[in-house]
Design a protein around this motif. Structure first.
Motif, PDB file in Angstrom:
ATOM      1  N   SER A   1    -101.714 -81.738  20.962  1.00 38.03           N
ATOM      2  CA  SER A   1    -100.458 -81.001  20.879  1.00 38.03           C
ATOM      3  C   SER A   1     -99.471 -81.499  21.936  1.00 38.03           C
ATOM      4  O   SER A   1     -98.259 -81.561  21.698  1.00 38.03           O
ATOM      5  CB  SER A   1    -100.694 -79.499  21.032  1.00 38.03           C
ATOM      6  OG  SER A   1    -101.244 -79.189  22.292  1.00 38.03           O
ATOM      7  N   ARG A   2     -99.992 -81.860  23.105  1.00 36.97           N
ATOM      8  CA  ARG A   2     -99.127 -82.420  24.153  1.00 36.97           C
ATOM      9  C   ARG A   2     -98.570 -83.765  23.713  1.00 36.97           C
ATOM     10  O   ARG A   2     -97.382 -84.064  23.909  1.00 36.97           O
ATOM     11  CB  ARG A   2     -99.918 -82.558  25.446  1.00 36.97           C
ATOM     12  CG  ARG A   2     -99.102 -83.030  26.642  1.00 36.97           C
ATOM     13  CD  ARG A   2     -99.971 -83.094  27.896  1.00 36.97           C
ATOM     14  NE  ARG A   2    -100.407 -81.766  28.306  1.00 36.97           N
ATOM     15  CZ  ARG A   2    -101.368 -81.541  29.193  1.00 36.97           C
ATOM     16  NH1 ARG A   2    -102.014 -82.564  29.744  1.00 36.97           N
ATOM     17  NH2 ARG A   2    -101.705 -80.310  29.518  1.00 36.97           N
ATOM     18  N   PHE A   3     -99.417 -84.593  23.115  1.00 43.49           N
ATOM     19  CA  PHE A   3     -98.963 -85.888  22.606  1.00 43.49           C
ATOM     20  C   PHE A   3     -97.909 -85.696  21.518  1.00 43.49           C
ATOM     21  O   PHE A   3     -96.909 -86.427  21.466  1.00 43.49           O
ATOM     22  CB  PHE A   3    -100.147 -86.676  22.043  1.00 43.49           C
ATOM     23  CG  PHE A   3     -99.755 -87.985  21.399  1.00 43.49           C
ATOM     24  CD1 PHE A   3     -99.550 -89.114  22.170  1.00 43.49           C
ATOM     25  CD2 PHE A   3     -99.584 -88.073  20.024  1.00 43.49           C
ATOM     26  CE1 PHE A   3     -99.177 -90.318  21.573  1.00 43.49           C
ATOM     27  CE2 PHE A   3     -99.214 -89.262  19.424  1.00 43.49           C
ATOM     28  CZ  PHE A   3     -99.011 -90.394  20.202  1.00 43.49           C
ATOM     29  N   TYR A   4     -98.111 -84.728  20.659  1.00 41.70           N
ATOM     30  CA  TYR A   4     -97.168 -84.434  19.572  1.00 41.70           C
ATOM     31  C   TYR A   4     -95.779 -84.145  20.143  1.00 41.70           C
ATOM     32  O   TYR A   4     -94.775 -84.626  19.615  1.00 41.70           O
ATOM     33  CB  TYR A   4     -97.684 -83.229  18.779  1.00 41.70           C
ATOM     34  CG  TYR A   4     -96.860 -82.847  17.575  1.00 41.70           C
ATOM     35  CD1 TYR A   4     -97.085 -83.437  16.340  1.00 41.70           C
ATOM     36  CD2 TYR A   4     -95.878 -81.857  17.665  1.00 41.70           C
ATOM     37  CE1 TYR A   4     -96.342 -83.071  15.222  1.00 41.70           C
ATOM     38  CE2 TYR A   4     -95.135 -81.481  16.553  1.00 41.70           C
ATOM     39  CZ  TYR A   4     -95.371 -82.089  15.341  1.00 41.70           C
ATOM     40  OH  TYR A   4     -94.636 -81.718  14.240  1.00 41.70           O
ATOM     41  N   ARG A   5     -95.724 -83.384  21.242  1.00 42.10           N
ATOM     42  CA  ARG A   5     -94.441 -83.056  21.867  1.00 42.10           C
ATOM     43  C   ARG A   5     -93.869 -84.257  22.623  1.00 42.10           C
ATOM     44  O   ARG A   5     -92.694 -84.587  22.487  1.00 42.10           O
ATOM     45  CB  ARG A   5     -94.605 -81.893  22.852  1.00 42.10           C
ATOM     46  CG  ARG A   5     -95.019 -80.573  22.247  1.00 42.10           C
ATOM     47  CD  ARG A   5     -94.909 -79.451  23.288  1.00 42.10           C
ATOM     48  NE  ARG A   5     -95.565 -79.775  24.559  1.00 42.10           N
ATOM     49  CZ  ARG A   5     -96.821 -79.491  24.850  1.00 42.10           C
ATOM     50  NH1 ARG A   5     -97.585 -78.879  23.942  1.00 42.10           N
ATOM     51  NH2 ARG A   5     -97.342 -79.812  26.022  1.00 42.10           N
ATOM     52  N   ASP A   6     -94.711 -84.872  23.447  1.00 41.70           N
ATOM     53  CA  ASP A   6     -94.231 -85.920  24.337  1.00 41.70           C
ATOM     54  C   ASP A   6     -93.773 -87.175  23.599  1.00 41.70           C
ATOM     55  O   ASP A   6     -92.748 -87.779  23.942  1.00 41.70           O
ATOM     56  CB  ASP A   6     -95.332 -86.305  25.337  1.00 41.70           C
ATOM     57  CG  ASP A   6     -95.603 -85.226  26.371  1.00 41.70           C
ATOM     58  OD1 ASP A   6     -94.843 -84.224  26.418  1.00 41.70           O
ATOM     59  OD2 ASP A   6     -96.583 -85.371  27.131  1.00 41.70           O
ATOM     60  N   SER A   7     -94.533 -87.581  22.598  1.00 40.88           N
ATOM     61  CA  SER A   7     -94.271 -88.867  21.945  1.00 40.88           C
ATOM     62  C   SER A   7     -92.998 -88.857  21.121  1.00 40.88           C
ATOM     63  O   SER A   7     -92.465 -89.921  20.795  1.00 40.88           O
ATOM     64  CB  SER A   7     -95.457 -89.266  21.065  1.00 40.88           C
ATOM     65  OG  SER A   7     -95.636 -88.341  20.006  1.00 40.88           O
TER      66      SER A   7
ATOM     67  N   ALA B   1     -95.979 -93.266  16.391  1.00 42.60           N
ATOM     68  CA  ALA B   1     -96.429 -92.173  17.260  1.00 42.60           C
ATOM     69  C   ALA B   1     -96.252 -90.826  16.570  1.00 42.60           C
ATOM     70  O   ALA B   1     -97.092 -89.928  16.691  1.00 42.60           O
ATOM     71  CB  ALA B   1     -95.675 -92.203  18.585  1.00 42.60           C
ATOM     72  N   ARG B   2     -95.169 -90.685  15.836  1.00 43.86           N
ATOM     73  CA  ARG B   2     -94.943 -89.434  15.099  1.00 43.86           C
ATOM     74  C   ARG B   2     -95.980 -89.268  13.994  1.00 43.86           C
ATOM     75  O   ARG B   2     -96.483 -88.172  13.740  1.00 43.86           O
ATOM     76  CB  ARG B   2     -93.531 -89.421  14.522  1.00 43.86           C
ATOM     77  CG  ARG B   2     -92.486 -89.097  15.579  1.00 43.86           C
ATOM     78  CD  ARG B   2     -91.200 -89.868  15.407  1.00 43.86           C
ATOM     79  NE  ARG B   2     -90.456 -89.509  14.202  1.00 43.86           N
ATOM     80  CZ  ARG B   2     -89.323 -90.105  13.833  1.00 43.86           C
ATOM     81  NH1 ARG B   2     -88.816 -91.066  14.591  1.00 43.86           N
ATOM     82  NH2 ARG B   2     -88.698 -89.745  12.747  1.00 43.86           N
ATOM     83  N   GLU B   3     -96.323 -90.370  13.332  1.00 45.38           N
ATOM     84  CA  GLU B   3     -97.360 -90.304  12.291  1.00 45.38           C
ATOM     85  C   GLU B   3     -98.715 -89.947  12.881  1.00 45.38           C
ATOM     86  O   GLU B   3     -99.436 -89.092  12.347  1.00 45.38           O
ATOM     87  CB  GLU B   3     -97.454 -91.642  11.568  1.00 45.38           C
ATOM     88  CG  GLU B   3     -96.344 -91.937  10.590  1.00 45.38           C
ATOM     89  CD  GLU B   3     -96.663 -93.162   9.747  1.00 45.38           C
ATOM     90  OE1 GLU B   3     -97.717 -93.151   9.057  1.00 45.38           O
ATOM     91  OE2 GLU B   3     -95.890 -94.131   9.787  1.00 45.38           O
ATOM     92  N   VAL B   4     -99.065 -90.606  13.967  1.00 39.69           N
ATOM     93  CA  VAL B   4    -100.358 -90.351  14.599  1.00 39.69           C
ATOM     94  C   VAL B   4    -100.425 -88.910  15.086  1.00 39.69           C
ATOM     95  O   VAL B   4    -101.414 -88.193  14.853  1.00 39.69           O
ATOM     96  CB  VAL B   4    -100.609 -91.333  15.760  1.00 39.69           C
ATOM     97  CG1 VAL B   4    -101.828 -90.915  16.578  1.00 39.69           C
ATOM     98  CG2 VAL B   4    -100.791 -92.747  15.230  1.00 39.69           C
ATOM     99  N   GLY B   5     -99.398 -88.469  15.762  1.00 39.90           N
ATOM    100  CA  GLY B   5     -99.380 -87.108  16.281  1.00 39.90           C
ATOM    101  C   GLY B   5     -99.464 -86.071  15.186  1.00 39.90           C
ATOM    102  O   GLY B   5    -100.233 -85.100  15.276  1.00 39.90           O
ATOM    103  N   ASP B   6     -98.692 -86.259  14.136  1.00 41.41           N
ATOM    104  CA  ASP B   6     -98.667 -85.284  13.042  1.00 41.41           C
ATOM    105  C   ASP B   6     -99.991 -85.267  12.284  1.00 41.41           C
ATOM    106  O   ASP B   6    -100.557 -84.199  12.014  1.00 41.41           O
ATOM    107  CB  ASP B   6     -97.520 -85.615  12.086  1.00 41.41           C
ATOM    108  CG  ASP B   6     -97.342 -84.556  11.009  1.00 41.41           C
ATOM    109  OD1 ASP B   6     -96.974 -83.417  11.353  1.00 41.41           O
ATOM    110  OD2 ASP B   6     -97.593 -84.868   9.828  1.00 41.41           O
ATOM    111  N   SER B   7    -100.519 -86.428  11.937  1.00 46.68           N
ATOM    112  CA  SER B   7    -101.762 -86.492  11.171  1.00 46.68           C
ATOM    113  C   SER B   7    -102.936 -85.954  11.975  1.00 46.68           C
ATOM    114  O   SER B   7    -103.740 -85.160  11.469  1.00 46.68           O
ATOM    115  CB  SER B   7    -102.051 -87.932  10.739  1.00 46.68           C
ATOM    116  OG  SER B   7    -101.093 -88.391   9.817  1.00 46.68           O
ATOM    117  N   CYS B   8    -103.043 -86.389  13.220  1.00 46.56           N
ATOM    118  CA  CYS B   8    -104.183 -85.956  14.033  1.00 46.56           C
ATOM    119  C   CYS B   8    -104.116 -84.462  14.329  1.00 46.56           C
ATOM    120  O   CYS B   8    -105.144 -83.770  14.273  1.00 46.56           O
ATOM    121  CB  CYS B   8    -104.247 -86.770  15.328  1.00 46.56           C
ATOM    122  SG  CYS B   8    -104.743 -88.492  15.068  1.00 46.56           S
ATOM    123  N   LEU B   9    -102.932 -83.967  14.632  1.00 47.74           N
ATOM    124  CA  LEU B   9    -102.808 -82.529  14.884  1.00 47.74           C
ATOM    125  C   LEU B   9    -103.256 -81.723  13.671  1.00 47.74           C
ATOM    126  O   LEU B   9    -103.920 -80.685  13.798  1.00 47.74           O
ATOM    127  CB  LEU B   9    -101.366 -82.190  15.259  1.00 47.74           C
ATOM    128  CG  LEU B   9    -101.096 -80.767  15.755  1.00 47.74           C
ATOM    129  CD1 LEU B   9     -99.964 -80.753  16.777  1.00 47.74           C
ATOM    130  CD2 LEU B   9    -100.743 -79.819  14.618  1.00 47.74           C
TER     131      LEU B   9
END
Length: 401
Positions: free
Chosen positions: A368-374, A345-353
């Motif tokens: 950005s919400r996913f990046y924080r929440d996940s 989840a951290r990889e997906v959030g960071d890469s996609c953001l």
């Protein structure tokens, strides 16, 4: 559907289908999707801004549809299905456009109530499980403390027996649903025995004298989910409110953790799918150096890699779930899934953001919400390091004592 949720006629029909043919997944997911689209997602931005959501209202809608007790006993309002159906519902709840509300629902269904459903007395189930499944009561789980998060054995909250009551003193931290909950599934020390044999799970109404909500915690993410610090000052609760056997609380909580971890992974895989798909759509429109960002090989290759990782995680989840419903110990697999889920989840959030550029650094987009929440997935329900320790224990790679 009416203003209160799904009609009672439909709920009865759905329950009949579930109980008789065990093949109601599509029906369940269709109704869950309808509730999400009509009752939740239109309000998510407002609830995120307000830092809370109306748990009693949403839980009543879900409870009326049968989705707060998918794998709970029919005699207490559940659908009586196996845990694979809970996993399916959790995946569907991943379509809610934030992490906080699904987490709050998961606490109600698969974190605060599994031990009660499995080991609780008929009286306790009638008082606490039935209204929780129907959505008439909101539940929370009291395990973590300021000095005892992932190290559950180190909790200090005590329940001292005096006659037919326990007198409880202590506090709980990071309690999801804590400011709105009607009752708490509380882990407390009920004797001076060894740390793994001195704890009990207790059903405790939050309205009892001596229960104090110290504060609503401000968090990095999960904004719409209320998280509380709770103190207990000479709170008296009947001894009959203990779930199962006294002194078995640690064991019961470890069992609850398995469902919590699998539920959390099921929820995050759908969220990751959605973030990847929204990133594909955005990067197809956003241009850099006269061509869409998506068409740069470094971008589309990375998205393909991430989607592959999500599918592998989903396969691990399904394998663990299939073994679990057959009665197998899936502690190692559930720990592996949660470890991988949090890190992926951290990889997906960071890469996609990153591919959203400056827009990704705003609060206007889901990524950005996913990046924080996940980020919570690698902490809550047992930190990554605890998962690694559990996996090592099952692999027999730890030093011998």
């Amino acid at each position: 559907a009416n203003q209160e949720g799904i009609s009672l006629v439909w709920v009865s029909a759905l329950s009949f289908i579930c109980a008789c043919c065990r093949n109601a997944t599509n029906w369940i997911l269709d109704i869950t999707s309808e509730i999400i689209d009509q009752e939740i997602n239109p309000h998510v931005d407002q609830w995120e801004a307000e830092g809370t959501f109306p748990a009693h209202k949403i839980f009543k809608i879900l409870g009326s549809a049968g989705f707060l007790g998918v794998n709970k006993p029919v005699e207490y309002g559940g659908l009586g299905l196996d845990f694979s159906y809970s996993v399916a519902v959790s995946e569907e709840l991943g379509n809610i456009r934030c992490g906080g509300i699904p987490m709050a629902i998961g606490v109600q269904t698969d974190m605060a109530t599994p031990a009660l459903a499995r080991f609780g007395s008929a009286e306790l189930k009638e008082e606490f499980l039935l209204p929780s499944i129907l959505g008439d009561k909101v539940a929370c789980l009291g395990v973590s403390e300021v000095g005892a998060g992932s190290d559950v054995s180190s909790i200090l909250t005590k329940a001292v027996r005096k006659g037919d009551e326990y007198v409880i003193n202590g506090g709980k931290m990071w309690t999801t649903n804590g400011t709105q909950a009607d009752w708490i599934c509380l882990l407390a020390n009920t004797s001076d025995a060894a740390p793994h044999r001195n704890k009990s799970l207790i059903c405790l109404p939050m309205t009892l004298p001596g229960v104090h909500i110290a504060r609503k915690i401000d968090k990095l993410g999960m904004w719409s989910s209320d998280t509380a610090e709770v103190f207990f000052d000479d709170v008296r609760v009947p001894c009959k409110n203990i779930i199962g056997q006294e002194g078995m609380g640690f064991t019961y909580q470890m069992l609850q953790f398995q469902e919590e971890r699998l539920w959390a992974v099921a929820n995050i895989v759908t969220m990751m799918d959605n973030i990847i798909q929204e990133t594909i759509q955005y990067t197809r429109q956003r241009k850099i150096f006269k061509q869409p960002v998506l068409y740069h090989q470094s971008v589309n290759f990375r998205l393909a890699e991430l989607q592959t990782e999500v599918e592998l995680l989903r396969s691990l989840l399904y394998r663990a779930t299939a073994l679990y419903i057959k009665g197998n110990d899936v502690t190692k697999l559930a720990s592996m899934a949660k470890l991988k889920g949090g890190r992926l989840a951290r990889e997906v959030g960071d890469s996609c953001l990153q591919y959203w550029g400056g827009m990704g650094f705003t609060s206007d987009v889901l990524v950005s919400r996913f990046y924080r929440d996940s980020r919570l997935l690698s902490i809550g329900g047992g930190a990554d390091e605890v998962m690694l320790g559990i996996i090592c224990k099952y692999m027999d790679t730890l030093p011998k004592k």
